[in-house]
Design a protein around this motif. Structure first.
Motif, PDB file in Angstrom:
ATOM      1  N   ASN A  81       5.132   2.687  -9.049  1.00  0.00           N
ATOM      2  CA  ASN A  81       4.609   3.481 -10.230  1.00  0.00           C
ATOM      3  C   ASN A  81       3.331   4.195  -9.600  1.00  0.00           C
ATOM      4  O   ASN A  81       3.274   5.548  -9.913  1.00  0.00           O
ATOM      5  N   PHE A  82       2.690   3.879  -8.839  1.00  0.00           N
ATOM      6  CA  PHE A  82       1.502   4.510  -8.211  1.00  0.00           C
ATOM      7  C   PHE A  82       2.134   5.874  -7.369  1.00  0.00           C
ATOM      8  O   PHE A  82       1.646   7.009  -7.164  1.00  0.00           O
ATOM      9  N   MET A  83       3.112   5.325  -6.405  1.00  0.00           N
ATOM     10  CA  MET A  83       3.708   6.247  -5.401  1.00  0.00           C
ATOM     11  C   MET A  83       4.101   7.445  -6.359  1.00  0.00           C
ATOM     12  O   MET A  83       4.207   8.705  -5.966  1.00  0.00           O
ATOM     13  N   HIS A  84       4.979   6.918  -7.575  1.00  0.00           N
ATOM     14  CA  HIS A  84       5.696   8.127  -8.351  1.00  0.00           C
ATOM     15  C   HIS A  84       4.555   9.296  -8.833  1.00  0.00           C
ATOM     16  O   HIS A  84       4.557  10.416  -8.950  1.00  0.00           O
ATOM     17  N   VAL A  85       3.294   8.749  -9.213  1.00  0.00           N
ATOM     18  CA  VAL A  85       2.098   9.617  -9.545  1.00  0.00           C
ATOM     19  C   VAL A  85       1.739  10.264  -8.553  1.00  0.00           C
ATOM     20  O   VAL A  85       1.366  11.606  -8.808  1.00  0.00           O
ATOM     21  N   LEU A  86       1.637   9.827  -7.322  1.00  0.00           N
ATOM     22  CA  LEU A  86       0.959  10.516  -6.130  1.00  0.00           C
ATOM     23  C   LEU A  86       2.189  11.561  -5.650  1.00  0.00           C
ATOM     24  O   LEU A  86       1.685  12.589  -4.774  1.00  0.00           O
TER      25      LEU A  86
ATOM     26  N   SER B   4       2.661  15.000   0.020  1.00  0.00           N
ATOM     27  CA  SER B   4       3.959  14.942   0.765  1.00  0.00           C
ATOM     28  C   SER B   4       4.253  13.990   1.428  1.00  0.00           C
ATOM     29  O   SER B   4       3.270  13.225   2.063  1.00  0.00           O
ATOM     30  N   ASN B   5       5.560  13.367   1.500  1.00  0.00           N
ATOM     31  CA  ASN B   5       5.787  12.344   2.575  1.00  0.00           C
ATOM     32  C   ASN B   5       5.092  10.599   1.804  1.00  0.00           C
ATOM     33  O   ASN B   5       4.269  10.131   2.763  1.00  0.00           O
ATOM     34  N   VAL B   6       5.101  10.644   0.578  1.00  0.00           N
ATOM     35  CA  VAL B   6       4.533   9.280  -0.022  1.00  0.00           C
ATOM     36  C   VAL B   6       5.487   8.132   0.207  1.00  0.00           C
ATOM     37  O   VAL B   6       6.648   8.259  -0.247  1.00  0.00           O
ATOM     38  N   PHE B   7       5.074   7.119   0.853  1.00  0.00           N
ATOM     39  CA  PHE B   7       5.913   6.072   1.134  1.00  0.00           C
ATOM     40  C   PHE B   7       5.074   4.553   0.702  1.00  0.00           C
ATOM     41  O   PHE B   7       4.127   4.694   0.732  1.00  0.00           O
ATOM     42  N   VAL B   8       5.968   3.480   0.379  1.00  0.00           N
ATOM     43  CA  VAL B   8       5.178   2.159  -0.053  1.00  0.00           C
ATOM     44  C   VAL B   8       5.387   1.464   1.142  1.00  0.00           C
ATOM     45  O   VAL B   8       6.665   1.382   1.635  1.00  0.00           O
TER      46      VAL B   8
ATOM     47  N   ARG C 118       0.887  -1.028   0.060  1.00  0.00           N
ATOM     48  CA  ARG C 118      -0.005  -0.111   0.047  1.00  0.00           C
ATOM     49  C   ARG C 118       0.815   1.425  -0.069  1.00  0.00           C
ATOM     50  O   ARG C 118       2.086   1.391   0.337  1.00  0.00           O
ATOM     51  N   VAL C 119       0.431   2.222  -0.572  1.00  0.00           N
ATOM     52  CA  VAL C 119       1.043   3.488  -0.418  1.00  0.00           C
ATOM     53  C   VAL C 119       0.489   4.478   0.525  1.00  0.00           C
ATOM     54  O   VAL C 119      -0.724   4.931   0.636  1.00  0.00           O
ATOM     55  N   GLN C 120       1.300   4.784   1.326  1.00  0.00           N
ATOM     56  CA  GLN C 120       0.931   5.855   2.609  1.00  0.00           C
ATOM     57  C   GLN C 120       0.899   7.340   2.018  1.00  0.00           C
ATOM     58  O   GLN C 120       1.965   7.824   1.332  1.00  0.00           O
ATOM     59  N   ILE C 121      -0.157   8.007   2.098  1.00  0.00           N
ATOM     60  CA  ILE C 121      -0.214   9.634   1.764  1.00  0.00           C
ATOM     61  C   ILE C 121      -0.380  10.563   2.839  1.00  0.00           C
ATOM     62  O   ILE C 121       0.083  11.787   2.433  1.00  0.00           O
TER      63      ILE C 121
END
Length: 150
Positions: free
Chosen positions: A127-132, A137-141, A75-78
């Protein structure tokens, strides 16, 4: 004085030749529990040692007959912060932008975390993290239990 220097040099040469003359074989003793641990990690896809087959396409899933099950995934944390209202605001903003992607809020004291997506592979999540990254800010997998249709 010169004699002492020569004696010291001779002693050092003798020691280095004796140390260099060491040889033999290396024997590795492996605990049987390590093999069991590796097999367990591979079976649960935690740093698998076995190679995985790559799917060339996904077949469509009929959600009326399929069931939702938990699997290890990504999951990607936003968002991560102490404000509950801000976490819910970020989640609603994300849902308005990406209606087809699920979002989840967790509370790990003292922070609320908003995580999005149910990705089976790290590549999809990256890939989705790079879009977000341009929107949040501070987006992690993160590796987590995810929900998938089967």
């Amino acid at each position: 004085m010169l004699k002492r220097g020569l004696v010291l040099c001779v002693v050092l040469v003798v020691i280095s030749t004796v140390a260099k003359a060491q040889g033999g074989t290396v024997e590795v003793a492996k605990d049987s529990l390590i093999t069991l641990l590796q097999e367990y990690r591979s079976a649960h896809e935690i740093n698998p040692t076995a190679t995985r087959t790559i799917s060339l396409g996904t077949k469509p899933i009929d959600k009326k007959t399929a069931t939702r099950v938990k699997r290890k995934g990504f999951r990607v944390q936003i968002f991560s912060g102490a404000s509950r209202n801000e976490a819910y605001d970020v989640q609603s903003r994300f849902r308005s932008q990406y209606a087809d992607v699920d979002s989840y809020i967790n509370y790990d004291e003292p922070n609320y975390r908003v995580k999005v997506g149910d990705f089976k592979s790290r590549a999809e999540a990256n890939n989705f993290m790079h879009v977000l990254r341009s929107q949040y800010s501070n987006v992690f997998v993160f590796v987590e239990d995810i929900w998938v249709w089967e």
